[in-house]
Design an enzyme around this catalytic site. Structure first.
Site, mmCIF file in Angstrom:
data_model
loop_
_atom_site.group_PDB
_atom_site.id
_atom_site.type_symbol
_atom_site.label_atom_id
_atom_site.label_comp_id
_atom_site.label_asym_id
_atom_site.label_seq_id
_atom_site.Cartn_x
_atom_site.Cartn_y
_atom_site.Cartn_z
ATOM 1 N N ASP A 12 0.869 -1.170 0.000
ATOM 2 C CA ASP A 12 0.000 0.000 0.000
ATOM 3 C C ASP A 12 0.905 1.219 0.000
ATOM 4 O OD1 ASP A 12 -1.698 2.111 0.475
ATOM 5 O OD2 ASP A 12 -2.716 1.193 2.192
ATOM 6 N N TYR A 22 -6.800 15.673 -10.641
ATOM 7 C CA TYR A 22 -6.073 14.579 -11.294
ATOM 8 C C TYR A 22 -4.975 15.151 -12.190
ATOM 9 C CZ TYR A 22 -5.204 10.234 -13.831
ATOM 10 O OH TYR A 22 -4.611 9.120 -14.385
#
Length: 275
Positions: A61, A190
């Site tokens: 992760d 983004y």
């Protein structure tokens, strides 16, 4: 002779999964499929094994420092280091998302930019000299997506440091919270995150030149994945083509570049090619 190692982050689906598939077919060494969810990662490995491929798996992760350190220690214990690192993990809030823009900005920048910085801080020390790093960017990562000329000049400054770039990325998040981001940054978190990835790539190449490590960013194309709501015209395997080219086939002279899905080098601060 020591075993070569390739690592792909966020690889249980989509482009990352396809990159692992391509590496397993051609890379002579251990190919690590990593994912945040061990369950989804195991399913992805099983799918590739049904194709006769043999990826290795480790939970990873990138937003969790302990997870990154655990993975680093696993590689250090079992190998001499990493030969290929493909930083693919990332998130995108869809246009239908209900979260406030401030939350979207904070989370998008945290995963796509700041967690990439953390990943590299922890994993770069175990890159082998001569390694290749591929940071998955986007067409949104082209500098033309930033409206402000002053910001564009700052982002492409060859003296920009990672710390200074991180300050700029935090300034964007703060601007979104204040509702003042549009004129200078635009309205896409983004895009800002991927511009950050591309700018980071340029800085990383300068830092790693002395170790003959090649660092490139790549736009894999508009690919039909869940991130694009399966609207892209390219398949994941087609989206994996340019990253695999940089990992396996590109000449050593290609470094610190922004590469299009066609495998062509694009001028980051020039005119963006048509998609």
């Amino acid at each position: 002779m020591s075993t070569k190692v390739a690592v792909v982050t966020g690889a249980n689906k989509g482009i990352g999964f396809a990159i692992v598939r391509g590496l397993c077919k051609r890379f002579e060494g251990a190919v690590y499929l990593t994912s945040r969810s061990a369950e989804r990662g195991a399913a992805a490995v099983a799918a590739l094994e049904r194709e006769g491929l043999r990826p290795r798996y480790h939970q990873l992760d990138i937003t969790d420092t302990l997870s990154l350190e655990t993975f680093r220690d696993h590689i250090k214990k079992n190998y001499d280091g990493i030969d290929i690192l493909i930083n693919n993990a990332g998130i995108l809030f869809k246009s239908s998302s209900k979260e406030p823009l401030s939350v979207q900005a904070e989370q998008t920048l945290f995963v796509n930019y700041f967690s990439l910085v953390s990943s590299c801080d922890i994993l770069f020390p175990i890159l082998k000299n001569g390694a290749r790093v591929i940071n998955i960017s986007s067409s949104f990562g082209h500098l033309s997506n930033i409206p402000s000329v002053e910001l564009r000049n700052r982002l492409k400054d060859e003296n920009l440091t990672v710390a200074e770039l991180s300050v700029l990325m935090r300034q964007y998040v703060d601007a979104v919270k204040q509702g003042t981001q549009a004129a200078e940054w635009g309205n896409s978190s983004y895009a800002v995150s991927k511009v950050g990835v591309t700018a980071l790539t340029n800085i990383q190449q300068r830092i790693l030149n002395s170790r003959d490590i090649k660092v490139n960013s790549v736009y894999p194309g508009y690919v039909a994945t869940d991130m694009s709501s399966f609207e892209g015209p390219l398949t994941p395997d087609e989206g994996a083509a340019a990253p695999l080219y940089l990992a396996l086939d590109a000449p050593d002279t290609i470094k610190g570049k922004y590469v299009w899905y066609t495998k062509e080098i694009v001028n980051w601060d020039g005119i963006m090619p048509e998609d």
